[in-house]
Design a protein around this motif. Structure first.
Motif, PDB file in Angstrom:
ATOM      1  N   CYS A  91       0.834  -1.204   0.000  1.00 46.18           N
ATOM      2  CA  CYS A  91       0.000   0.000   0.000  1.00 46.18           C
ATOM      3  C   CYS A  91       0.867   1.253   0.000  1.00 46.18           C
ATOM      4  O   CYS A  91       1.965   1.245   0.547  1.00 46.18           O
ATOM      5  N   PHE A  95      -2.039   6.249   1.550  1.00 39.98           N
ATOM      6  CA  PHE A  95      -3.210   5.426   1.847  1.00 39.98           C
ATOM      7  C   PHE A  95      -3.151   4.914   3.286  1.00 39.98           C
ATOM      8  O   PHE A  95      -4.147   4.982   4.015  1.00 39.98           O
ATOM      9  N   LYS A  98      -3.994   7.513   5.922  1.00 38.13           N
ATOM     10  CA  LYS A  98      -5.409   7.881   5.973  1.00 38.13           C
ATOM     11  C   LYS A  98      -6.289   6.742   6.485  1.00 38.13           C
ATOM     12  O   LYS A  98      -7.241   6.964   7.223  1.00 38.13           O
ATOM     13  N   TYR A  99      -5.990   5.523   6.060  1.00 36.56           N
ATOM     14  CA  TYR A  99      -6.820   4.371   6.405  1.00 36.56           C
ATOM     15  C   TYR A  99      -5.972   3.262   7.005  1.00 36.56           C
ATOM     16  O   TYR A  99      -5.219   2.611   6.309  1.00 36.56           O
ATOM     17  N   ARG A 100      -6.129   3.071   8.283  1.00 38.62           N
ATOM     18  CA  ARG A 100      -5.483   1.939   8.951  1.00 38.62           C
ATOM     19  C   ARG A 100      -6.582   1.062   9.516  1.00 38.62           C
ATOM     20  O   ARG A 100      -7.422   1.514  10.262  1.00 38.62           O
ATOM     21  N   GLU A 101      -6.564  -0.194   9.131  1.00 39.59           N
ATOM     22  CA  GLU A 101      -7.605  -1.115   9.574  1.00 39.59           C
ATOM     23  C   GLU A 101      -6.931  -2.385  10.057  1.00 39.59           C
ATOM     24  O   GLU A 101      -6.376  -3.132   9.265  1.00 39.59           O
ATOM     25  N   ALA A 160      -6.137   3.226  -2.992  1.00 40.47           N
ATOM     26  CA  ALA A 160      -7.523   3.421  -2.548  1.00 40.47           C
ATOM     27  C   ALA A 160      -8.229   2.067  -2.524  1.00 40.47           C
ATOM     28  O   ALA A 160      -7.927   1.184  -3.327  1.00 40.47           O
ATOM     29  N   SER A 162     -12.328   0.459  -1.758  1.00 38.46           N
ATOM     30  CA  SER A 162     -13.746   0.724  -1.486  1.00 38.46           C
ATOM     31  C   SER A 162     -14.516  -0.594  -1.461  1.00 38.46           C
ATOM     32  O   SER A 162     -14.129  -1.570  -2.106  1.00 38.46           O
ATOM     33  N   HIS A 172     -18.117   2.522  -0.343  1.00 44.63           N
ATOM     34  CA  HIS A 172     -17.610   3.073   0.921  1.00 44.63           C
ATOM     35  C   HIS A 172     -16.106   2.875   0.960  1.00 44.63           C
ATOM     36  O   HIS A 172     -15.622   1.755   0.824  1.00 44.63           O
ATOM     37  N   ARG A 173     -15.377   3.974   1.166  1.00 45.83           N
ATOM     38  CA  ARG A 173     -13.915   3.875   1.250  1.00 45.83           C
ATOM     39  C   ARG A 173     -13.508   3.352   2.613  1.00 45.83           C
ATOM     40  O   ARG A 173     -14.190   3.561   3.608  1.00 45.83           O
ATOM     41  N   GLY A 174     -12.356   2.715   2.636  1.00 45.19           N
ATOM     42  CA  GLY A 174     -11.849   2.194   3.894  1.00 45.19           C
ATOM     43  C   GLY A 174     -10.437   1.685   3.711  1.00 45.19           C
ATOM     44  O   GLY A 174      -9.813   1.880   2.680  1.00 45.19           O
ATOM     45  N   GLY A 175      -9.956   1.012   4.740  1.00 43.01           N
ATOM     46  CA  GLY A 175      -8.618   0.437   4.712  1.00 43.01           C
ATOM     47  C   GLY A 175      -8.663  -1.037   4.381  1.00 43.01           C
ATOM     48  O   GLY A 175      -9.683  -1.693   4.525  1.00 43.01           O
TER      49      GLY A 175
END
Length: 176
Positions: A91, A95, A98-101, A160, A162, A172-175
């Motif tokens: 990644c 990215f 902004k998005y850590r999952e 990115a 989604s 829906h955006r996400g990690g």
């Protein structure tokens, strides 16, 4: 179940909106993406199994609540550390900032890489950008994952991600 014995299932790929000059990249990009997702699947399965084993010990009375909480905290910390190492390889930094999952999903949200998906749609019209949409089912629910990748220093990285489902029919955006 032996996690190590499962292999990535090569998906059916559509390329109708891809310029002909980029069609030969689809295999490389999608297989690399699916192998990356398989690493996440393997990690989530391992961590879920360990959590379930601790839960069984707690139910049997072999572990106190405090011991269980401590062991689970250790598992979540280890999972976060290992997941970060996996995602850093594939990644973009922007990215990841902004998005850590780092949640543990059971079953993994990427199980389709080993159980099969309905199809992938590969779109590429610029030399350093690609889009991969994976269509699959979770029970009766139609789902899609959309990965936008860009080329950085001869490597394709996710910039990115989604998710789309029939529940609300919106991306829906996400990690990852």
């Amino acid at each position: 179940m032996n996690i190590e014995s499962e292999t990535v299932i090569k998906p059916l790929v559509e390329t109708c909106d891809t310029l002909e000059q980029y069609c030969d990249l689809k295999e490389k990009i999608i297989i690399e993406l699916f192998n990356f997702l398989k690493e996440i699947v393997d990690l989530e399965r391992e961590m879920s199994l360990r959590l379930r084993n601790y839960e069984k010990l707690a139910v049997d009375g072999s572990l106190t609540r405090e011991q269980m909480d401590h062991m689970c905290s250790d598992i979540f910390a280890e999972h976060e550390e290992r997941r970060q190492k996996i995602t850093e390889k594939k990644c973009t930094n922007e990215f990841l900032e902004k998005y850590r999952e780092f949640g543990i999903s059971s079953p993994s949200k990427y199980d389709y890489v080993v159980s099969g998906c309905e199809k992938c749609i590969f779109t590429m019209s610029k030399p350093k950008q690609a889009l991969v949409v994976v269509e699959f089912r979770k029970g009766t629910v139609c789902c899609k994952h959309r990965f936008r990748l860009k080329k950085e220093k001869d490597e394709w990285r996710i910039c990115a991600f989604s998710v789309w489902t029939t529940y609300d029919s919106k991306w829906h955006r996400g990690g990852v």
